[in-house]
Design a protein around this motif. Structure first.
Motif, PDB file in Angstrom:
ATOM      1  N   MET A 213       4.291  -4.548 -10.001  1.00 23.77           N
ATOM      2  CA  MET A 213       2.843  -4.480  -9.770  1.00 23.77           C
ATOM      3  C   MET A 213       2.333  -5.891  -9.439  1.00 23.77           C
ATOM      4  N   VAL A 214       1.447  -5.971  -8.441  1.00 25.77           N
ATOM      5  CA  VAL A 214       0.842  -7.260  -8.068  1.00 25.77           C
ATOM      6  C   VAL A 214      -0.670  -7.064  -7.979  1.00 25.77           C
ATOM      7  N   ASN A 215      -1.414  -8.169  -8.121  1.00 30.78           N
ATOM      8  CA  ASN A 215      -2.864  -8.069  -7.934  1.00 30.78           C
ATOM      9  C   ASN A 215      -3.275  -8.793  -6.644  1.00 30.78           C
ATOM     10  N   ASP A 216      -4.565  -8.825  -6.371  1.00 33.09           N
ATOM     11  CA  ASP A 216      -5.062  -9.411  -5.122  1.00 33.09           C
ATOM     12  C   ASP A 216      -4.576 -10.855  -4.938  1.00 33.09           C
ATOM     13  N   TYR A 217      -4.515 -11.577  -6.044  1.00 33.90           N
ATOM     14  CA  TYR A 217      -4.134 -12.991  -5.941  1.00 33.90           C
ATOM     15  C   TYR A 217      -2.679 -13.145  -5.527  1.00 33.90           C
ATOM     16  N   HIS A 218      -1.790 -12.303  -6.102  1.00 36.59           N
ATOM     17  CA  HIS A 218      -0.379 -12.331  -5.665  1.00 36.59           C
ATOM     18  C   HIS A 218      -0.296 -12.000  -4.170  1.00 36.59           C
TER      19      HIS A 218
END
Ligand code: TMP
Ligand code: ASP
Length: 236
Positions: A131-136
């Motif tokens: 799982m990654v978020n917008d920043y990644h």
């Protein structure tokens, strides 16, 4: 349209060039995997069902203004699609707790969320689709800020359209995974497939599972569940 050389083979489908550089042919396979390919099996008739079920969803979404890669069905297990470069993100929408979110957050399965949850995963079997978020996503240049906002808006619109369509078929759309692609013109379109492999479908009356969880969890009646979804969608 001639089917030319294979450009890609995934776990559930193959992609071929055609004599027109704008189009690819997708061939759906009966092979099934789970847990990043560690569990393998065959679901008889799955290729045909996923091809036809995906076509029903893509046509519905196109009618409602969502651009997709779908052009037309070519055979029981093949469809013609626009050539796109797949953005290496899985876009997951969850309406009820199940699967990995239940495990991660210690939630029993089947709790309805007041607002849907959106998650992004980085497409990589070796890494287990983390799982990654917008920043990644921005830091790794997987997508731009504008593209993240397009993926988010489209995913929630698709959730509304599919949830109400399936409700009428007595199916709860628990969660699902989408993939998007970029056309040579730079447009983002919905791609990949939408099927019992990539969604959780529960019968609205009995809460019986009608999706790949039956394979992942060795629940039996896997083929029957896929057939039942296709039957309710009128594509058998
Ligand atoms: P999850 O609960 O295992 O994270 O799955 C969420 C949704 O994404 C579920 O509908 C199944 C789908 N999915 C895929 O399409 N491909 C995958 O590799 C995984 C893990 C899930
Ligand atoms: N398709 C994924 C895999 O093989 C996982 C899944 O759908 O559960 O690994």
């Amino acid at each position: 349209m001639d089917k030319l050389e294979q450009v890609y083979e995934g776990k559930a489908k193959k992609v071929f060039k055609t004599d027109d550089p704008h189009y690819y042919i997708i061939e759906y396979k009966d092979e099934a995997t789970a847990f990043d390919g560690k569990k393998k099996g065959i679901i008889q008739g799955k290729g045909t069902i996923n091809n036809k079920v995906s076509a029903v969803f893509f046509e519905l979404l196109e009618q409602k203004g969502i651009p997709t890669h779908f052009i037309k069905l070519l055979s029981p297990n093949e469809m013609l699609v626009k050539k796109v470069d797949i953005i290496p993100l899985e876009v997951i929408v969850r309406n009820y707790s199940a699967g990995s979110v239940s495990k991660r957050l210690g939630l029993e399965e089947g709790i309805k969320f007041d607002t849907p949850i959106l998650e992004f995963s980085y497409k990589s079997d070796e890494l287990g689709d983390p799982m990654v978020n917008d920043y990644h996503i921005l830091a790794l240049h997987l997508a731009t800020k504008d593209e993240i906002s397009t993926l988010t808006q489209q995913a929630f619109k698709i959730n509304d359209i599919l949830s109400s369509y399936l409700w009428e078929k007595n199916i709860i759309l628990v969660d699902f995974k989408l993939e998007f692609g970029k056309t040579p013109e730079g447009d983002i379109v919905l791609a990949d497939e939408i099927s019992p492999d990539t969604c959780r479908f529960w019968d609205r009356t009995t809460m019986e599972k009608l999706d790949k969880d039956r394979f992942r969890r060795d629940m039996g009646n896997v083929e029957e569940a896929y057939i039942e979804v296709a039957r309710r969608l009128g594509c058998l």
